[in-house]
Scaffold this active site. Sequence first.
Site, PDB file in Angstrom:
ATOM      1  N   GLU A  56       0.807  -1.228   0.000  1.00 57.10           N
ATOM      2  CA  GLU A  56       0.000   0.000   0.000  1.00 57.10           C
ATOM      3  C   GLU A  56       0.835   1.271   0.000  1.00 57.10           C
ATOM      4  O   GLU A  56       0.450   2.264  -0.618  1.00 57.10           O
ATOM      5  CB  GLU A  56      -0.977  -0.006   1.182  1.00 57.10           C
ATOM      6  CG  GLU A  56      -2.244  -0.832   0.953  1.00 57.10           C
ATOM      7  CD  GLU A  56      -2.037  -2.315   1.221  1.00 57.10           C
ATOM      8  OE1 GLU A  56      -0.934  -2.694   1.677  1.00 57.10           O
ATOM      9  OE2 GLU A  56      -2.963  -3.107   0.972  1.00 57.10           O
ATOM     10  N   HIS A 105     -12.231  -4.667   8.414  1.00 58.45           N
ATOM     11  CA  HIS A 105     -12.599  -4.657   6.990  1.00 58.45           C
ATOM     12  C   HIS A 105     -13.808  -3.784   6.669  1.00 58.45           C
ATOM     13  O   HIS A 105     -14.293  -3.834   5.541  1.00 58.45           O
ATOM     14  CB  HIS A 105     -12.879  -6.082   6.504  1.00 58.45           C
ATOM     15  CG  HIS A 105     -11.639  -6.889   6.238  1.00 58.45           C
ATOM     16  ND1 HIS A 105     -10.788  -7.264   7.239  1.00 58.45           N
ATOM     17  CD2 HIS A 105     -11.118  -7.381   5.094  1.00 58.45           C
ATOM     18  CE1 HIS A 105      -9.785  -7.969   6.730  1.00 58.45           C
ATOM     19  NE2 HIS A 105      -9.952  -8.045   5.423  1.00 58.45           N
TER      20      HIS A 105
END
Lengths: 327, 327
Positions: free
Chosen positions: B65, B134
């Site tokens: 990321e 999540h």
Amino acid sequence: MSNYPKPDAATLLEIYKKAALIKQNDERVIKQMMAGKLVMPYYSPRGQEIIPSALSVSLTDDDYICTIYRGIHDMLAKGFPLDALWAELAGRVTGTCKGKGGPMHLTCPEKGMMVTTGIVGSSMPIATGLGWAAKLDGKNRVSVANFGDGAANIGAFHESMNMAAVWKLPVIFLCQNNLYAEHTSIAYSRVVEKISERAAGYGMPGVTVNGNDPDEMYGAAKVAIDRARAGEGPTLIEAMTFRFNGHLLGESGGYMDKDLYADAQTKDPMPILRARLVTEGIASEETLKAIEADIDARIDAALTAAMDAPFPDLAELKRDVFAEEIA
Amino acid sequence: MTEIKKMTIVEAINLALHDAMEADPTVLILGEEVGDVQEGGVMGVTKGLSTKYGEDRVKSTPISEQAIIGAAIGAAVGGYKPVAEIMLMNFIAVPMDMIVNHAAKLRFMSGGQTGVPMVIRTMTGSGFSTGGQHSDYLEAWFAHTAGIKVVAPSTPNDAYGLMRAAIDDPDPVLFIENLPSYWTPAPFTKTIVPIGKAKVAREGSDVTIIAHSLMVTHSLAVAEKLAADGISVEVVDLRTISPWDRETVIASVRKTGRAVVVHEAVKQFGIGAEIASVITEELWGTLKGPVQRVGAAYSAVPFSKPLEQAHAPTPDSIGVAVQAALA
């Protein structure tokens, strides 16, 4: 290193001119700070002059570099305009960033200096993106990520080297290993002998050179730059060096090994290169003195202009947050 | 304004990306699994793009990321318009340095010399029993950071229109997609939706609900239900969270005299606090009661179904807050 290309006499003199500018500029910055005329955090590049000087002689204005808070040497070597630099250090509106960036965020896109970051390890992901842009542009540009040995331990180092290798990007990862990450000796932060060994994990060439030696540094940089321009992908260069003024200017350096420090001072790259130019007949003492006097005069002029310039208007607080000013 | 058909949010974003890449060769896509070899991402949002525009412009990345956002920043500074995907919003914690310290600040710190015209696409929303890591809404982190715009569409129309506007915006835009609303078809009109403009999604006269993303859908359901009881609810869809459209919100609350701010993020320190505070500052004396806030419970998103359902606002809990505002 023996198969590396070596700088010719003219190139060596060019390297010295850049390095002398860096050294004299550093001395002047410190003088101004000591006199209380310049107040800022300053990370002196004294001792690391040769690395960017020997690199930059193979770069053009079109090539990108990203550098870090200790990066003023990288910029001066690549041609950062002195007036805009000094005005920025003084926080003046005539500074390259209108006084809003300061010493840790110097930017000069027309010379390819796209990002200076104050966050350890952050130059590499962005330089990787500039490498992607360079590849898409198809103009044979390269992108150089400067960072220190401390940055080689953050995740972004590994992520960026891997991505640049997978995408075969024209990126040069240039680790300026001055043996200390802030106050922490490299002995405490890695078990491999050389940071360049890590390149193997990403399938790219990795080389450790004496960054204070203009021949070695020029050769390693030239090979990496040529490789990048030829579309063959990234290289990791670990340039060994030493910083003479500690981490942040003004700290005592009590964490530094005294013998190591004394030894490094005997190997100060600046007098060594200067003496070599004379010995090898590349430049006479008079020529070098004239070069140095000219640099001093240019710094004088930049300093005076900076101190005479106004501070930014308070309206600048709201400007450049976005392209469009928002109430 | 071409009427096409009914569309889902997934299809609308996919179409926006196709149209943007077609219209502008500098638009790039990158992220984990965004290419067609990887089936256009876990949700298929980027399907077809790499086949049509090539793998130079549509880059599937390693799971990295920091390198993804860094590469997008570098490409943006280098003249491109990248759309980077961070698969789920919780993962955005990983490249926070790149987003907050670099993407959001480079324009300001460079005094306007560089800009970062990039989009970060990310997905989130509770309801799938994915637990604590999540499905969080984290928009307040970014709304609090000067230099990055934050948008969150609630309809396929807005998803298309805001994506086109975000890609063309000269500054970084965080584009938050709500997973539970991804596959609900709705009538679709191809149009550009300006960033920074809210929409009155339903007119009413008794109370204003200010919401974004899935909470708009819930609020409209509440309004429908309360209409049967003779209560007239106006629903304002923020669409852009930062910079938010004060004018539209204030005009609506000035009319109704009552306000309820709803978001799926945790209530404490959420954007509702800012909006409620501004409404109070602007309309003190006009308000018929205190501004109500509705947000998620102060906990991580729970796994167990009954707990998960009790965590985030529902039409029922929004209804209770509306009744409190009317009391």
